[in-house]
Design a protein around this motif. Structure first.
Motif, PDB file in Angstrom:
ATOM      1  N   HIS A  49       1.409   4.401  -2.962  1.00  0.00           N
ATOM      2  CA  HIS A  49       1.497   5.862  -2.820  1.00  0.00           C
ATOM      3  C   HIS A  49       2.644   6.417  -3.672  1.00  0.00           C
ATOM      4  O   HIS A  49       2.485   7.431  -4.353  1.00  0.00           O
ATOM      5  CB  HIS A  49       1.785   6.246  -1.364  1.00  0.00           C
ATOM      6  CG  HIS A  49       0.579   6.265  -0.484  1.00  0.00           C
ATOM      7  ND1 HIS A  49       0.019   7.439  -0.040  1.00  0.00           N
ATOM      8  CD2 HIS A  49      -0.136   5.270   0.057  1.00  0.00           C
ATOM      9  CE1 HIS A  49      -1.018   7.147   0.751  1.00  0.00           C
ATOM     10  NE2 HIS A  49      -1.131   5.831   0.822  1.00  0.00           N
ATOM     11  N   HIS A  76       0.825  -1.199   0.000  1.00  0.00           N
ATOM     12  CA  HIS A  76       0.000   0.000   0.000  1.00  0.00           C
ATOM     13  C   HIS A  76       0.871   1.267   0.000  1.00  0.00           C
ATOM     14  O   HIS A  76       0.595   2.232  -0.715  1.00  0.00           O
ATOM     15  CB  HIS A  76      -0.949  -0.022   1.209  1.00  0.00           C
ATOM     16  CG  HIS A  76      -1.792   1.187   1.344  1.00  0.00           C
ATOM     17  ND1 HIS A  76      -2.645   1.626   0.365  1.00  0.00           N
ATOM     18  CD2 HIS A  76      -1.908   2.084   2.346  1.00  0.00           C
ATOM     19  CE1 HIS A  76      -3.239   2.723   0.751  1.00  0.00           C
ATOM     20  NE2 HIS A  76      -2.810   3.036   1.950  1.00  0.00           N
ATOM     21  N   ASP A 134      -6.310   9.439   4.093  1.00  0.00           N
ATOM     22  CA  ASP A 134      -6.177   8.009   3.874  1.00  0.00           C
ATOM     23  C   ASP A 134      -6.340   7.261   5.206  1.00  0.00           C
ATOM     24  O   ASP A 134      -5.710   7.600   6.193  1.00  0.00           O
ATOM     25  CB  ASP A 134      -4.775   7.791   3.306  1.00  0.00           C
ATOM     26  CG  ASP A 134      -4.486   6.376   2.872  1.00  0.00           C
ATOM     27  OD1 ASP A 134      -4.980   5.435   3.515  1.00  0.00           O
ATOM     28  OD2 ASP A 134      -3.743   6.227   1.896  1.00  0.00           O
ATOM     29  N   HIS A 184       0.002   1.687   6.717  1.00  0.00           N
ATOM     30  CA  HIS A 184       1.243   2.002   6.001  1.00  0.00           C
ATOM     31  C   HIS A 184       2.439   1.609   6.852  1.00  0.00           C
ATOM     32  O   HIS A 184       2.315   1.522   8.072  1.00  0.00           O
ATOM     33  CB  HIS A 184       1.359   3.504   5.727  1.00  0.00           C
ATOM     34  CG  HIS A 184       0.181   4.094   5.045  1.00  0.00           C
ATOM     35  ND1 HIS A 184      -0.971   4.414   5.712  1.00  0.00           N
ATOM     36  CD2 HIS A 184      -0.038   4.399   3.748  1.00  0.00           C
ATOM     37  CE1 HIS A 184      -1.848   4.888   4.850  1.00  0.00           C
ATOM     38  NE2 HIS A 184      -1.317   4.886   3.656  1.00  0.00           N
TER      39      HIS A 184
HETATM   40 ZN   LIG Z   1      -2.448   4.981   1.980  1.00  0.00          ZN
END
Ligand SMILES: [Zn+2]
Length: 238
Positions: free
Chosen positions: A106, A102, A204, A208
């Motif tokens: 980005h 993920h 978001d 992460h």
């Molecule tokens: Zn994210």
């Protein structure tokens, strides 16, 4: 009653305690959870829930966008009842891969926008690989090879992520903070901001890694053409 989303505050937390608010068949709603539901283009966590008598696997996790209740689907709910205090743990290998993929997404999306003016139109992160859809008239493979190479350069910079909450009005002043409009519920008063300094910033709710270094090597898996201007990139991390 809203389920408290503990995962928003610490992506590295693997175990937690909670109370069962409701059970319907094998669907268990908790008062708080570290299980990330299928949302924001990131796959759900798996793991287990247990009380003093029983331990069952969590096979699916979903959030009700209106009530913000998070439902944990277990393979069998025998021995669980409403009001129980339970403990739970997420499957860490799966979660950590989701975090790495993920965060890599980005970086790739930021490079695609910065260098190719390509907007992200969708995506899905699974533990084995991720896919990202872009609006890009060109079909050249070189574009994506370049984007992945540049994303890997960002990994090498070992950038520390910044994750914080901003009031909705303040957050919406930041240009481009919402990359995918449909991903922001209209009633939120606070937005969780995920910033990779120097390259990306957006609202978001996903998990992460703390530092881009943790992503490891990003590799291009394949590219698909999905119509005139839609390109789909599949990638993974080693
Ligand atoms: Zn994210």
């Amino acid at each position: 009653m809203e389920t408290k989303q503990l995962y928003l505050h610490d992506s590295y937390r693997r175990a937690f305690e909670a109370k069962i608010l409701r059970i319907e068949s094998n669907q268990i709603t908790l008062d708080q959870t570290i299980f990330h539901p299928l949302t924001g283009g990131v796959a759900h966590d798996t793991g287990y829930l247990q009380n003093d008598n029983s331990k069952h696997n969590v096979v699916q996790v979903a959030i009700n966008k209106e009530t913000k209740e998070i439902t944990h689907v277990v393979d069998d709910a025998t021995g669980f009842k409403q009001g129980d205090a339970i403990k739970g743990e997420i499957a860490w290998h799966r979660r950590y891969r989701l975090m790495r993929l993920h965060t890599a997404a980005h970086l790739i999306a930021a490079v695609m926008y910065r260098d190719y003016n390509a907007r992200i139109t969708g995506g899905q992160v699974e533990p084995d690989q991720a896919k990202l859809d872009f609006n890009l008239p060109r079909t050249d493979r070189e574009v994506f090879e370049d984007a992945v190479a540049k994303a890997n350069q960002e990994v090498q910079k070992k950038t520390q992520l910044r994750i914080y909450f901003l009031k909705r009005d303040e957050a919406l002043k930041i240009p481009g903070v919402i990359k995918l409009a449909e991903r922001m519920p209209p009633d939120v008063t606070e937005l969780r901001i995920v910033e990779i300094p120097g390259i990306d910033l957006q609202a978001d709710g996903g998990p992460h890694v703390n530092n881009t270094e943790e992503i490891g090597q990003i590799t291009l898996v394949k590219i698909e053409n999905k119509g005139k201007t839609q390109r789909r990139l599949y990638f993974t991390v080693q």
